[in-house]
Scaffold this active site. Structure first.
Site, short mmCIF file in Angstrom:
data_model
loop_
_atom_site.label_atom_id
_atom_site.label_comp_id
_atom_site.label_asym_id
_atom_site.label_seq_id
_atom_site.Cartn_x
_atom_site.Cartn_y
_atom_site.Cartn_z
N HIS A 178 1.23 -9.14 10.90
CA HIS A 178 0.35 -9.02 12.06
C HIS A 178 -0.70 -7.93 11.83
CE1 HIS A 178 -0.53 -10.38 15.97
NE2 HIS A 178 -0.47 -9.18 16.51
N GLU B 82 5.82 -23.89 15.11
CA GLU B 82 5.85 -22.92 14.01
C GLU B 82 7.24 -22.75 13.43
OE1 GLU B 82 4.21 -19.21 15.37
OE2 GLU B 82 5.17 -19.33 17.31
N ASN C 211 1.39 -19.54 10.04
CA ASN C 211 1.89 -18.28 9.49
C ASN C 211 3.42 -18.28 9.52
OD1 ASN C 211 -0.79 -17.70 9.60
ND2 ASN C 211 -0.65 -16.35 11.36
N ASP C 212 3.94 -18.65 10.67
CA ASP C 212 5.40 -18.70 10.78
C ASP C 212 5.97 -19.98 10.18
OD1 ASP C 212 6.33 -16.29 11.95
OD2 ASP C 212 5.25 -16.84 13.77
N CYS D 76 -3.61 -22.80 14.55
CA CYS D 76 -4.13 -21.46 14.80
C CYS D 76 -3.58 -20.40 13.84
CB CYS D 76 -3.87 -21.04 16.25
SG CYS D 76 -2.12 -20.96 16.66
C1 PEP Z 1 1.35 -18.33 13.44
O1 PEP Z 1 2.54 -18.08 13.31
O2 PEP Z 1 0.71 -19.07 12.66
C2 PEP Z 1 0.58 -17.74 14.55
C3 PEP Z 1 -0.65 -18.11 14.80
O3 PEP Z 1 1.18 -16.80 15.31
P1 PEP Z 1 1.45 -15.28 14.85
O4 PEP Z 1 0.72 -15.07 13.56
O5 PEP Z 1 0.96 -14.43 15.95
O6 PEP Z 1 2.94 -15.24 14.68
MG MG Z 2 3.63 -17.23 14.93
#
Ligand code: PEP
Ligand code: MG
Length: 584
Positions: free
Chosen positions: A201, A444, A467-468, A515
């Site tokens: 993050h 995710e 990302n997750d 996203c």
């Molecule tokens: C993700 O996991 O891709 C996401 C957009 O959420 P974060 O990065 O805040 O976990």
């Molecule tokens: Mg995430």
């Protein structure tokens, strides 16, 4: 002689400036008297400290990445030589005996003397060797004073809130998202951390702040002095040290070139994101803080596809109340003047720890534990005010609510029931809200991606959090730079899960967006278009570059190649097709 340190470039751009080294717990050196009977024991303690420092340096040299330049090892060798030099071995030992003082004090006395000698030297190169003395002495002092000399755990980064960081390049062992937010208004030029991966993050925040950043630059603080002029190349993940005029000229030129490219991209503002074969693509922005809304407008994004709300919980001991939530949502609604805003409910835990014990236990596999919607459903006193505020905000503009980290459909049912209860409560309080506020979910967790069709039945939209999704699919902690080389957005399993989710949305007739950081990385744009994605949400700074790629792409052609890609079992062919897609 110039040399370079290497990490992972997580936020593009070049910074030229002086370092600000964040040292955790710099040991406090005090003097005390050693009785005659144990003077030799104290000398031995000092010698043991030297030996431990030597072993640490050997280990650092051992762990230096193979790509590291010879200069780095030369740098460590210099420190090793100093550790063996009589001025830092015999002299302090003799001071312990003559002053009858403790080892760390003797080292301080000797250090002061050496620094003075270096300061008086005419040769600028030799004068800089003073930093080496400082580094070596500090290392030994930390060993003598603390039990865990390298990285004591009780960080005190309160200095982040100070104003001394303006125009500096912050170098730290690691920065939490909360630290990064604190730095936002300090005018920090760039930052370098010794730990952390590109999907942490903290890295995401750096991109949103638009400052160059390098993470995972192991032992950076061992090589760098405070206030030392360096260049940070956030694209390549390189930190250049001991600069000469030629390097400075080169990077100043690169900075200019970057500004020129940005001016070219700015011309795309307000132009439609339509592919060569006429497919309209929605490009939205991810925001981390209400202040980011201005940037969303600057790049003329189609609204906000992800408003992360964790900042509301950071750098404070208590949870935000309904009014605080509401104020931060209304701010964004006002700035965006009618563009849609997707507010994500709190995604706390794992890499988004907060103070006040609301981050979940850190030691027990936090990424697989009580985070995001799981935490919200467990702690309704924290969740309900946010639900009320999101609903109330919907009376003022086109708001959507998004739930992070769903893994089972019953979580959707629980959230929808709570939303229904909240609606009723607001009606009773006579407060306005949008009766049709869309509620969507983030896909995710691989289980949710596999069963995306089930989620699509009950939700108004889906958003893929790569990302997750990548972290959980490939079993790779997104914040661990040691295994970062396995973090592969192009793994066939990841692509199949993305495709499955897009298809589930298409069949259910609901929008699907993506996203995660992949959405803002131009290397993956064509691939995602070929997978059928029509909505991207990303950090606003990267949006215009993605628009350029979109305008240059042909979805029909890409879809055909992507179909072949997902059917091949031949690794070489897979790589070849990926290349074709990237160039199409
Ligand atoms: C993700 O996991 O891709 C996401 C957009 O959420 P974060 O990065 O805040 O976990
Ligand atoms: Mg995430």
């Amino acid at each position: 002689m110039p040399f370079s340190l290497h990490g992972i470039g997580v936020s593009r751009g070049y910074a030229i400036g002086r370092t600000y080294l964040l040292q955790r717990n710099q040991p406090e050196i005090t003097e005390y008297t050693i009785p005659d009977a144990i003077i030799e024991d104290e000398v031995q303690r000092f010698l043991n400290g030297l030996e431990l420092a030597r072993r640490q340096l050997l280990e650092i040299r051992e762990r230096a990445p193979r790509t590291a330049s010879n200069d780095i090892t030369a740098f460590i060798d210099t420190h090793l030589l100093m550790l063996g030099d009589a001025s830092l071995t015999d002299a302090p030992a003799n001071l312990i005996r003559s002053l009858k003082c403790n080892a760390e004090w003797a080292l301080k006395v000797q250090r002061d003397m050496l620094v003075q000698v270096f300061d008086e030297m005419d040769d600028p190169y030799l004068r800089t060797r003073k930093d080496d003395v400082e580094h070596v002495v500090r290392r030994v002092q930390r060993i003598l004073v603390t039990d865990d000399p390298a990285y004591p755990s009780d960080a005190d980064y309160s200095e982040l809130a100070g104003s001394r960081l303006e125009g500096r390049i912050v170098v730290a062992d690691d920065l939490t998202p909360a630290d990064t937010i604190l730095m936002q208004h300090q005018g920090v030029l760039a930052f370098v951390t010794e730990y952390g991966g590109p999907l942490s993050h903290t890295a995401i925040l750096a991109r949103s702040l638009g400052i160059p950043a390098v993470v995972g630059a192991r032992n950076a603080r061992s090589y760098l002095g405070n206030n030392e002029p360096v260049i940070v190349d956030g694209r390549q993940g390189v930190i250049l040290v001991s600069l000469d005029e030629r390097i400075l000229r080169y990077y100043r030129h690169k900075q200019q070139e970057e500004r020129r490219q940005q001016r070219e991209l700015n011309k795309l503002k307000g132009k439609p994101a339509v592919t060569r074969d006429g497919v309209s693509i929605r490009l939205q922005a991810n925001i981390e803080l209400p202040e980011d809304a201005v940037t969303v407008r600057e790049v003329a994004a189609d609204g906000v596809g992800l408003y992360r709300t964790e900042f509301l919980f950071m750098n404070r001991a208590d949870a935000p109340d309904e009014e605080e939530h509401l104020a931060s949502y209304l701010h964004v609604i006002k700035v965006l003047e009618g563009s849609p805003i997707t507010i994500r409910t709190a995604d706390l835990g794992a890499d988004k720890q907060v103070d006040g014990g609301r981050g979940g236990p850190v030691g027990t596999n936090p990424a697989l534990g009580l985070r995001a919607v799981r935490m919200c459903l467990k702690d309704l006193s924290m969740f309900r005010p946010q639900l009320r505020a999101i609903l109330r905000a919907s009376a003022y503009g086109p708001v959507r609510m998004m739930i992070p980290m769903l893994s089972a459909v019953h979580e959707v049912f629980q959230v929808l029931r709570l939303v229904a209860e909240t609606r009723q409560e607001l009606r009773e309080r006579g407060l306005a809200f949008d009766e049709k506020l869309p509620v969507g979910g983030m896909i995710e967790v691989p289980a949710a991606a596999v069963c995306a069709a089930q989620f699509a039945r009950y939700l108004d939209f889906l958003s893929i959090g790569t990302n997750d999704l990548i972290q959980y699919t490939l079993a790779i902690d997104r914040v661990d730079d040691e295994i970062n080389y396995l973090y592969d957005p192009l793994h066939p399993a990841v692509l199949m899960l993305i495709r499955n989710t897009i298809r589930a949305g298409q069949k259910a007739g609901i929008p699907v967006s993506l996203c995660g950081e992949m959405a803002g990385d131009p290397r993956y744009t064509r691939l995602l278009l070929g997978l059928g994605l029509t909505q991207f949400s990303m950090h606003p700074a990267g949006l215009l570059e993605i628009k350029r790629v979109v305008q240059d792409s042909h979805v029909g052609e890409l879809a055909a190649v992507v179909r072949r890609l997902l059917h091949t079992t031949d690794a070489e062919k897979y790589a070849e097709l990926l290349k074709t897609i990237a160039q199409n």
